[in-house]
Design an enzyme around this catalytic site. Structure first.
Site, PDB file in Angstrom:
ATOM      1  CG  HIS A 113       2.202  33.000 -35.419  1.00 39.67           C
ATOM      2  ND1 HIS A 113       2.864  33.944 -36.161  1.00 39.67           N
ATOM      3  CD2 HIS A 113       2.901  31.840 -35.559  1.00 39.67           C
ATOM      4  CE1 HIS A 113       3.916  33.381 -36.733  1.00 39.67           C
ATOM      5  NE2 HIS A 113       3.961  32.110 -36.378  1.00 39.67           N
ATOM      6  CD  GLU A 114       2.146  28.349 -34.305  1.00 37.88           C
ATOM      7  OE1 GLU A 114       2.191  27.691 -35.365  1.00 37.88           O
ATOM      8  OE2 GLU A 114       3.123  28.982 -33.862  1.00 37.88           O
ATOM      9  CG  HIS A 122       2.004  29.237 -39.521  1.00 37.75           C
ATOM     10  ND1 HIS A 122       2.786  29.699 -40.562  1.00 37.75           N
ATOM     11  CD2 HIS A 122       2.672  29.566 -38.381  1.00 37.75           C
ATOM     12  CE1 HIS A 122       3.872  30.278 -40.065  1.00 37.75           C
ATOM     13  NE2 HIS A 122       3.825  30.215 -38.749  1.00 37.75           N
ATOM     14  CD  GLU A 124       7.093  31.577 -38.833  1.00 36.44           C
ATOM     15  OE1 GLU A 124       6.515  32.089 -37.852  1.00 36.44           O
ATOM     16  OE2 GLU A 124       6.942  30.381 -39.144  1.00 36.44           O
TER      17      GLU A 124
END
Length: 188
Positions: free
Chosen positions: A80-81, A84, A160
């Site tokens: 997930h990071e 980003h 997100e």
């Protein structure tokens, strides 16, 4: 936050695995440069990505996350990071907030000027802006900032969800599902 960047030459097996996982995910995301990886002391389950560009970024995780989550769950969070970073979310959100702030200030001043000028008499034109102008401007800025915050919050949620989707693609769907389930249990 007291993030300690992990040296690529670390001999600590846990930190080495963390580094390798982030670098594997970064390669899968086709990042031009591997992000730095850091750990910070906190009992909270948290992680974040930061940096001005895809070539200069950092992925940081809390010690609480490393102690409470299983390897596959951590991989989902790291995916997930990294998503980003790959999406350029840090810079995008900064730019969106800046544009919203600029519109808030501009519109508040223009509308406040128009309102106060409409209520003035010709003989008052030579004086500086009246107190009413500043009061109207302040009220408008507060109102527009609330509306602008709603736009920024919506866009943040959208980013997100995109990072969750990217995390599932990079780390595997099961890792992302397990990470989200683990996070949900943490916050119940």
């Amino acid at each position: 936050m007291g993030v300690k960047v992990i040296s690529p030459q670390t001999q600590d097996p846990e930190l080495r695995e963390l580094l390798q996982t982030v670098h594997q995910l970064a390669r899968a995301a086709h990042l031009p440069v591997m992000p730095e990886v850091g750990v910070y002391e906190s009992p909270e389950v948290n992680a974040f990505a930061t940096g001005p560009s895809k070539s200069r970024s950092l992925v940081a995780v809390s010690s609480g996350l490393l102690h409470r989550m299983k390897r596959e769950e951590v991989k989902g969070v790291l995916g997930h990071e990294v998503a980003h970073i790959a999406n350029g979310d840090m810079v995008t959100m900064t730019l969106i907030q800046g544009v919203v702030n600029a519109f808030v200030m501009f519109l508040a001043r223009v509308i406040a000027f128009a309102i106060t000028m409409a209520g003035r008499k010709d003989d008052e034109q030579s004086q500086g802006p009246p107190f009413a102008y500043y009061a109207v401007q302040m009220v408008l800025e507060i109102g527009f900032m609330i509306l602008g915050s709603m736009v920024v919050a919506w866009f943040s949620r959208y980013r997100e969800f995109r990072a969750d989707q990217g995390g599932a693609r990079l780390a595997g769907r099961e890792s992302m599902i397990r990470a989200l389930e683990s996070l949900q249990k943490t916050f119940e």
